[in-house]
Design a protein around this motif. Structure first.
Motif, PDB file in Angstrom:
ATOM      1  N   ARG A 225      48.215   5.494 -84.295  1.00 22.04           N
ATOM      2  CA  ARG A 225      47.263   5.535 -83.180  1.00 22.04           C
ATOM      3  C   ARG A 225      46.370   6.762 -83.286  1.00 22.04           C
ATOM      4  O   ARG A 225      45.154   6.702 -83.064  1.00 22.04           O
ATOM      5  CB  ARG A 225      48.013   5.564 -81.846  1.00 22.04           C
ATOM      6  CG  ARG A 225      48.611   4.239 -81.406  1.00 22.04           C
ATOM      7  CD  ARG A 225      49.523   4.439 -80.204  1.00 22.04           C
ATOM      8  NE  ARG A 225      48.787   4.960 -79.058  1.00 22.04           N
ATOM      9  CZ  ARG A 225      48.282   4.194 -78.084  1.00 22.04           C
ATOM     10  NH1 ARG A 225      48.454   2.894 -78.120  1.00 22.04           N
ATOM     11  NH2 ARG A 225      47.628   4.738 -77.074  1.00 22.04           N
ATOM     12  N   LEU A 226      46.978   7.884 -83.636  1.00 25.42           N
ATOM     13  CA  LEU A 226      46.219   9.124 -83.743  1.00 25.42           C
ATOM     14  C   LEU A 226      45.150   9.013 -84.822  1.00 25.42           C
ATOM     15  O   LEU A 226      43.980   9.351 -84.599  1.00 25.42           O
ATOM     16  CB  LEU A 226      47.167  10.279 -84.056  1.00 25.42           C
ATOM     17  CG  LEU A 226      46.526  11.669 -84.130  1.00 25.42           C
ATOM     18  CD1 LEU A 226      45.982  12.080 -82.769  1.00 25.42           C
ATOM     19  CD2 LEU A 226      47.543  12.692 -84.634  1.00 25.42           C
ATOM     20  N   MET A 227      45.527   8.522 -85.985  1.00 22.23           N
ATOM     21  CA  MET A 227      44.570   8.434 -87.088  1.00 22.23           C
ATOM     22  C   MET A 227      43.469   7.422 -86.786  1.00 22.23           C
ATOM     23  O   MET A 227      42.294   7.638 -87.102  1.00 22.23           O
ATOM     24  CB  MET A 227      45.294   8.059 -88.381  1.00 22.23           C
ATOM     25  CG  MET A 227      46.245   9.145 -88.876  1.00 22.23           C
ATOM     26  SD  MET A 227      45.460  10.775 -88.958  1.00 22.23           S
ATOM     27  CE  MET A 227      44.110  10.439 -90.093  1.00 22.23           C
ATOM     28  N   ALA A 228      43.819   6.302 -86.142  1.00 24.23           N
ATOM     29  CA  ALA A 228      42.815   5.291 -85.810  1.00 24.23           C
ATOM     30  C   ALA A 228      41.801   5.823 -84.804  1.00 24.23           C
ATOM     31  O   ALA A 228      40.629   5.436 -84.811  1.00 24.23           O
ATOM     32  CB  ALA A 228      43.495   4.028 -85.273  1.00 24.23           C
ATOM     33  N   SER A 229      42.250   6.728 -83.943  1.00 24.65           N
ATOM     34  CA  SER A 229      41.356   7.233 -82.897  1.00 24.65           C
ATOM     35  C   SER A 229      40.286   8.161 -83.432  1.00 24.65           C
ATOM     36  O   SER A 229      39.274   8.406 -82.760  1.00 24.65           O
ATOM     37  CB  SER A 229      42.171   7.965 -81.822  1.00 24.65           C
ATOM     38  OG  SER A 229      42.629   9.231 -82.291  1.00 24.65           O
ATOM     39  N   ALA A 230      40.490   8.708 -84.632  1.00 25.20           N
ATOM     40  CA  ALA A 230      39.535   9.689 -85.172  1.00 25.20           C
ATOM     41  C   ALA A 230      38.130   9.114 -85.289  1.00 25.20           C
ATOM     42  O   ALA A 230      37.142   9.855 -85.228  1.00 25.20           O
ATOM     43  CB  ALA A 230      40.019  10.204 -86.523  1.00 25.20           C
ATOM     44  N   GLU A 231      38.015   7.786 -85.429  1.00 29.93           N
ATOM     45  CA  GLU A 231      36.686   7.187 -85.560  1.00 29.93           C
ATOM     46  C   GLU A 231      35.836   7.413 -84.311  1.00 29.93           C
ATOM     47  O   GLU A 231      34.609   7.440 -84.386  1.00 29.93           O
ATOM     48  CB  GLU A 231      36.804   5.685 -85.825  1.00 29.93           C
ATOM     49  CG  GLU A 231      37.374   4.896 -84.650  1.00 29.93           C
ATOM     50  CD  GLU A 231      37.510   3.406 -84.941  1.00 29.93           C
ATOM     51  OE1 GLU A 231      36.736   2.629 -84.363  1.00 29.93           O
ATOM     52  OE2 GLU A 231      38.387   3.033 -85.756  1.00 29.93           O
ATOM     53  N   TYR A 232      36.487   7.600 -83.162  1.00 31.27           N
ATOM     54  CA  TYR A 232      35.737   7.834 -81.929  1.00 31.27           C
ATOM     55  C   TYR A 232      35.083   9.219 -81.918  1.00 31.27           C
ATOM     56  O   TYR A 232      34.220   9.491 -81.079  1.00 31.27           O
ATOM     57  CB  TYR A 232      36.650   7.690 -80.718  1.00 31.27           C
ATOM     58  CG  TYR A 232      37.013   6.253 -80.414  1.00 31.27           C
ATOM     59  CD1 TYR A 232      36.143   5.436 -79.700  1.00 31.27           C
ATOM     60  CD2 TYR A 232      38.218   5.721 -80.854  1.00 31.27           C
ATOM     61  CE1 TYR A 232      36.470   4.118 -79.420  1.00 31.27           C
ATOM     62  CE2 TYR A 232      38.558   4.397 -80.585  1.00 31.27           C
ATOM     63  CZ  TYR A 232      37.675   3.596 -79.868  1.00 31.27           C
ATOM     64  OH  TYR A 232      38.002   2.287 -79.599  1.00 31.27           O
ATOM     65  N   ALA A 233      35.504  10.085 -82.826  1.00 31.89           N
ATOM     66  CA  ALA A 233      34.917  11.422 -82.887  1.00 31.89           C
ATOM     67  C   ALA A 233      33.441  11.377 -83.240  1.00 31.89           C
ATOM     68  O   ALA A 233      32.693  12.314 -82.944  1.00 31.89           O
ATOM     69  CB  ALA A 233      35.671  12.279 -83.898  1.00 31.89           C
ATOM     70  N   ALA A 234      32.994  10.290 -83.867  1.00 30.28           N
ATOM     71  CA  ALA A 234      31.590  10.193 -84.282  1.00 30.28           C
ATOM     72  C   ALA A 234      30.637  10.327 -83.104  1.00 30.28           C
ATOM     73  O   ALA A 234      29.531  10.861 -83.248  1.00 30.28           O
ATOM     74  CB  ALA A 234      31.355   8.865 -85.002  1.00 30.28           C
TER      75      ALA A 234
END
Length: 297
Positions: A225-234
């Motif tokens: 979940r943590l790694m998948a959420s990184a895309e929202y950092a864009a």
């Protein structure tokens, strides 16, 4: 009242060139080094090499006196740290409140805190303000609550807007915040997309890695979940993190914090990353050294 920034009083600090330098990270004054008073906390952060800090609402009420506001501004000006982010009045987080945006009867209190935030922004250059949605009970009409929240964001943007200002909406984990309905970055984005385009330009999601992972059922899914959420950092207006379990510094739990931080940067996020984890004053310097290693590895 102008608060010129005097020479830092960090007596005993190492020369700048020899200090650890966690560039790109913002120390969180509401979670880190809470075992010492706020002025000493800021000294600890500066000695550790941080150049920025963030904080929850730093006053006991939504409408502090101008004397109390000036006292806070003087404190900020006295240290070689920029104020990078601040919560708007949450309603008293120690009592379980998680924001006022969706609560129409709290509009006056929220408006007062927005006015105070405008003073803080003008004096310090702080550009990120966290407007929490608020708790809702089962009998509350969510459409009405969402409409009230959008009104709150419009008001905050109207007062605080500037070329580098963002009003951010944070998602929170359900385990610790069962009545807070914005539980994922996508839910935060969906709400903000209900704003008119001009207002929307000044709002963003606050991506919090700790809250993402805290809702997972086991260690493996927490990491995923943590790694998948990184895309929202864009498109995030701010990013925060802590390890889990325990909400401690990196390495105290089981999360792949380094991978997450590198993913955040790879997604294009260039702002400061908030260290919203719990640690004592005596460990801040060692934690600061580890942060640079984590993101550069």
């Amino acid at each position: 009242m102008s608060h010129a920034r005097p020479q830092p009083h960090c007596g005993g600090a190492q020369p700048v060139g020899t200090r650890p330098n966690p560039v790109g990270f913002s120390a969180h004054a509401s979670t880190m080094a809470r075992d010492v008073p706020l002025p000493e906390r800021l000294t600890v952060f500066a000695r550790a090499g941080f150049d920025a800090f963030e904080i929850w609402w730093p006053f006991s009420t939504a409408a502090p006196s101008r004397r109390d506001v000036d006292k806070f501004l003087s404190l900020v000006a006295a240290y070689p740290l920029r104020l990078s982010g601040m919560n708007l009045y949450e309603g008293g987080s120690s009592s379980g409140a998680r924001g006022l945006a969706c609560i129409p009867e709290a509009a006056a209190a929220l408006d007062s805190s927005i006015d105070v935030a405008a003073i803080v922004a003008n004096e310090t250059g702080c550009g990120t303000f966290n407007l929490l949605y608020g708790n809702v009970s089962a009998d509350i009409d969510r459409d009405a609550a969402d409409a009230a929240a959008l009104t709150s964001f419009r008001k905050a943007v109207a007062v605080l807007r500037g070329p580098n200002t963002r009003i951010v909406l944070e998602h929170l984990s359900v385990g610790n915040n069962p009545n807070y309905p914005i539980r994922t970055p996508q839910q935060a984005l969906d709400l903000l997309d209900g704003l008119d385009p001009d207002t929307r330009l000044h709002t963003s999601v606050l991506l919090d890695g700790y809250h993402i992972a805290a809702d997972a059922l086991d260690g493996e899914s927490a990491a995923a979940r943590l790694m998948a959420s990184a895309e929202y950092a864009a498109t995030a207006g701010h990013v925060q993190f802590a390890d889990n379990p325990g909400r401690g510094a990196p390495g105290t739990g089981a999360l792949p914090i380094g991978h997450f931080l590198r993913g955040v940067r790879a997604a294009g996020y260039t702002g400061s990353i908030g260290c919203e984890f719990v640690c004592t004053a005596s460990t801040v310097s060692s934690v600061a050294r580890s942060l640079t290693t984590l993101i550069d590895t």
